[in-house]
Design an enzyme around this catalytic site. Sequence first.
Site, PDB file in Angstrom:
ATOM      1  N   ARG A 178     -16.812  40.658   4.813  1.00 24.72           N
ATOM      2  CA  ARG A 178     -16.836  39.270   4.352  1.00 24.72           C
ATOM      3  C   ARG A 178     -18.096  39.020   3.539  1.00 24.72           C
ATOM      4  NH1 ARG A 178     -15.830  33.454   6.949  1.00 24.72           N
ATOM      5  NH2 ARG A 178     -16.367  32.293   5.077  1.00 24.72           N
TER       6      ARG A 178
ATOM      7  N   ASP B 212     -13.391  31.809  13.448  1.00 29.00           N
ATOM      8  CA  ASP B 212     -13.922  30.506  13.845  1.00 29.00           C
ATOM      9  C   ASP B 212     -13.668  30.249  15.323  1.00 29.00           C
ATOM     10  OD1 ASP B 212     -14.792  29.590  11.270  1.00 29.00           O
ATOM     11  OD2 ASP B 212     -12.700  29.151  10.764  1.00 29.00           O
TER      12      ASP B 212
END
Length: 167
Positions: A81, A95
Amino acid sequence: MQRVFIGIGSNLGDTIGNCRKALNEIAAFAEMVKVSSPYETEPVDNEDQPNFINSVVEIRTDLSPHKLLSSLNSIEQKLGRVRGEKWGPRTIDLDIIFYDNMVIKDENLIIPHPRAHLRRFVLEPICEIAPEFIHSEMKISVLELLKNLKDNKKVIKREEPFTISQQ
């Protein structure tokens, strides 16, 4: 051990493979309880990007919320990422949606996730694995939140389930 729900998303590269790798990384430090099916979803907020694969995993962990966040950020980095534009494309996004019934609001972490109740791509996978779960601030089940949702973004449940290897 705390009951935690983690949202998983990817829209770059091998999206199913990216999510599967993230699940296996999480399994290395947490007890995996349930994993939703993968869902293909349209992007939200920044619509000029590929569709996402999204899922939610329920885990049990004794990591503190901030330590868990650090561990998830490490997984994101390991899986490639690159933090760029807000709500932009990504190889993996992890998340913390809910951490038991905790409410945390500080500069590094907000729990429950501040937009979870507005996102079909979060609520549908959670409803698949834990429809009775009560939102810690709104005091309503995720199933009721989904029923009341105005979001009309398309969410398509994929038939191939995620498999994980518990470490």
